[in-house]
Motif scaffolding. Structure first.
Motif, short mmCIF file in Angstrom:
data_model
loop_
_atom_site.label_atom_id
_atom_site.label_comp_id
_atom_site.label_asym_id
_atom_site.label_seq_id
_atom_site.Cartn_x
_atom_site.Cartn_y
_atom_site.Cartn_z
N ASP A 69 3.82 -1.50 10.02
CA ASP A 69 4.48 -2.72 10.51
C ASP A 69 5.89 -2.47 11.05
N PRO A 137 -1.43 1.00 5.19
CA PRO A 137 -0.49 0.30 4.30
C PRO A 137 -0.31 1.03 2.97
N SER A 188 -4.84 -4.39 8.21
CA SER A 188 -3.41 -4.66 8.10
C SER A 188 -2.63 -3.71 9.00
N GLY A 189 -1.75 -4.25 9.83
CA GLY A 189 -0.93 -3.43 10.71
C GLY A 189 -1.56 -3.12 12.05
N HIS A 433 -2.83 -1.68 -0.76
CA HIS A 433 -2.45 -2.73 0.19
C HIS A 433 -1.20 -3.45 -0.29
N ASP A 435 -0.16 -6.31 1.17
CA ASP A 435 -0.42 -7.75 1.32
C ASP A 435 -1.14 -8.24 0.06
N LEU A 438 -4.73 -9.62 0.59
CA LEU A 438 -5.68 -8.56 0.95
C LEU A 438 -5.97 -7.67 -0.25
#
Length: 581
Positions: A69, A137, A188-189, A433, A435, A438
């Motif tokens: 990110d 992540p 993610s990302g 992760h 998040d 998630l």
């Protein structure tokens, strides 16, 4: 320095580099591309903003210092000073060793892994195969949910760490293979959809929308993947790539993406003077994948052969769940078929799939080394509920039989890290992760998946628990003590025999002759002057080899050469390799 980005749907693109913002201009020669100049150097942080949106990492980022990110960083590949003189190591005659950087050592870094490469040299393997190293992540994970397909996971050591690892491997005479994932990106990302049509709803995969290989805009997507692959081979001096799940690369164009990729890799090999190769993971049993382009195939240099694994696994364990059902009815019959024909499913009916599957290999055109054989892989271990290795399922004698079959079969053998000493550590599914939603979904989903197969929730390790990763790390004290030391010596002996006997690297798949007894659970095969026999049963077996002047090259248990009657008397759960004098 010039920056460029493909963003065909954007009305305005700006570059943010080292805190300075500059507007990019449309490239008049390439539709959908934007470009511009800015002051930058190795390590400069930058990103792109589309229209009025936030600054995003570069889709072709070579480095993500702060994770998927964060901003991208400039990498000057010419700054690294390579020390090893390396002309490459081809696939024919190779022995691969699959490893995961994050669990090969407790430290989980390229530098720590490089310190253990001497073990692989002593073992007798030729190539180390790294599981995916693209950013994902958190710190720990398998790597198959990576993003930024040109970059290297920072906690492993980033671009410089990977180069040091490759340089050290080459200095020791080891080739390096890298697992790359082109069929999907992590949940993610992944910012690619904001830049352009990298994915399409025309096709769907287990991970959602398919990578766009044939819909509008697919020219640039294909080029993105091809250039990423070439970057690993050129900028990091990787020797080969393992292509994850190519059956999920849906492509209806006349020239399949795999054909395009293999052509580009062969051109780079010619330019560099190094042998470069591609290994596909495919469950299609489609000979076109490994058939040369000149003969109408895709030109991929080899593929994983799960049929050999499944037949061997069912013969050893008796398991019959899932896809093992097709092999469990007569496992030695299935094993014999793979040893002589490559594929078990070559147009036969698959009860697991509910349809006929596969197509026969042309054994006169397909060299045996184009199929990889193995008794364990990260998938076959890690996708079990508790990540239990074969060593936790069968006796040491049966493990020795698995090693003998894998290392003397016609295929290119591949080992999974730690199997050479019957590692007592599991290899489980783990994630990190960041998040929370998630992370919760992954943990609950894993337990639901196995609850459907009768597992109690508390018996399925939580992927998000750091302990799950920690218990999956190899214990490097094990090879020094029994029973692990004996197994390690057996693998070393078998690999030495393979290295010394040319018949064991003969590319002629049709030359293998097999005999077996399904009821008494023995199997023997001949490759040139080499004879291999395994007894998977619990009682000694008399095996009619028909060979008299034979010399024992390797034996798990003490055994005499065949007598005047041509019978080999092989102890229970044992293996032997002989040479016909």
């Amino acid at each position: 320095m010039q920056f460029e980005v493909w963003a065909p749907q954007a009305g305005r693109v700006t570059l943010r580099c080292d805190g300075v913002t500059r507007a990019l201009e449309r490239d008049p020669e390439r539709e959908g591309w934007w470009r511009g100049e800015a002051e930058a150097h190795d390590g400069s942080r930058y990103g792109f903003a589309l229209d009025d949106g936030p600054v995003l990492p570069d889709p072709r980022s070579r480095r993500q210092p702060d994770g998927p990110d964060g901003l991208s960083a400039v990498v000057d590949h010419d700054r690294f000073e390579w020390s090893a003189e390396w002309s490459g190591r081809p696939l024919p005659g190779a022995v691969l060793y699959e490893t995961h950087v994050g669990t090969f050592t407790p430290e989980g870094t390229f530098d720590a892994a490089a310190e253990r490469l001497g073990h692989l040299v002593d073992l007798g393997v030729t190539h180390v195969e790294l599981m995916p190293v693209c950013p994902f992540p958190g710190r720990h994970g398998w790597g198959y949910e990576g993003v930024s397909l040109w970059a290297v996971h920072e906690p492993y050591g980033g671009p410089e760490g990977l180069k040091r690892f490759v340089d050290r491997a080459h200095a020791l005479g080891l080739g390096v293979v890298l697992d790359v994932v082109h069929n999907h990106l992590g949940p993610s990302g992944n910012y690619l959809p904001q830049f352009g049509p990298y994915f399409t709803d025309t096709h769907h995969t287990p991970w959602g929308a398919a990578v766009n290989l044939d819909a509008p805009g697919s020219d640039e997507v294909r080029a993105y993947l091809v250039r990423s692959a070439l970057s690993w081979l050129r900028d990091y001096r990787i020797d080969g790539l393992r292509l994850d799940a190519v059956h999920a690369l849906v492509d209806t164009r006349a020239r399949h993406f795999l054909e395009e990729l293999s052509g580009a890799v062969d051109e780079l090999a010619a330019d560099t003077g190094r042998p470069l190769f591609l290994i596909a993971e495919s469950d299609l049993n489609d000979p076109r994948i490994i058939t040369p382009r000149g003969n109408g195939g895709y030109g991929i240099h080899a593929q994983w052969n799960d049929d050999f694994h499944h037949a061997l696994h069912t013969a050893l364990t008796g398991e019959s769940q899932g896809y093992y059902a097709d092999f469990a009815r007569a496992p030695l019959t299935a094993l014999a078929k793979t040893l002589t024909g490559g594929f078990f499913h070559d147009g036969t009916y698959s009860s697991f799939r509910g349809r006929h599957h596969g197509r026969p290999l042309d054994r006169t055109r397909v060299a045996a080394h184009r199929l990889l054989g193995y008794s364990q892989t990260h998938d076959q271990v890690g996708n079990r509920a508790q990540g239990d290795r074969l060593a936790g399922l069968v006796s040491p004698g049966l493990l020795a039989c698995a090693a003998a079959l894998t290392l003397t079969a016609p295929f290119t053998p591949m080992l999974f890290m730690g199997e050479e000493w019957a590692a007592g550590t599991p290899w489980q599914f783990f994630t990190d992760h960041t998040d929370p939603e998630l992370a919760k979904a992954v943990s609950e989903g894993r337990r639901r998946e196995f609850a459907a197969h009768g597992w109690a929730e508390q018996d399925v390790p939580d992927p998000q628990d750091p302990v799950t990763r920690d218990r999956s790390c190899l214990d490097w004290s094990e090879p020094e003590r029994e029973p692990h030391a004996r197994m390690l010596a057996w693998y070393r002996q078998l690999l030495a025999v393979r290295r010394d006997q040319p018949d064991l690297t003969d590319p002629d798949l049709a030359d293998t002759k097999v005999a077996y007894d399904e009821d008494r659970r023995w199997l023997a095969f001949r490759r040139g002057d080499v004879r291999v026999a395994v007894n998977l049963g619990t009682a000694p077996a008399d095996i009619p080899l028909g060979s008299r002047e034979a010399r024992v090259l390797a034996a798990w248990e003490p055994v005499d050469a065949p007598g005047a009657d041509g019978l080999l008397r092989l102890p229970a759960e044992s293996a032997v390799v002989l040479l016909q004098e």
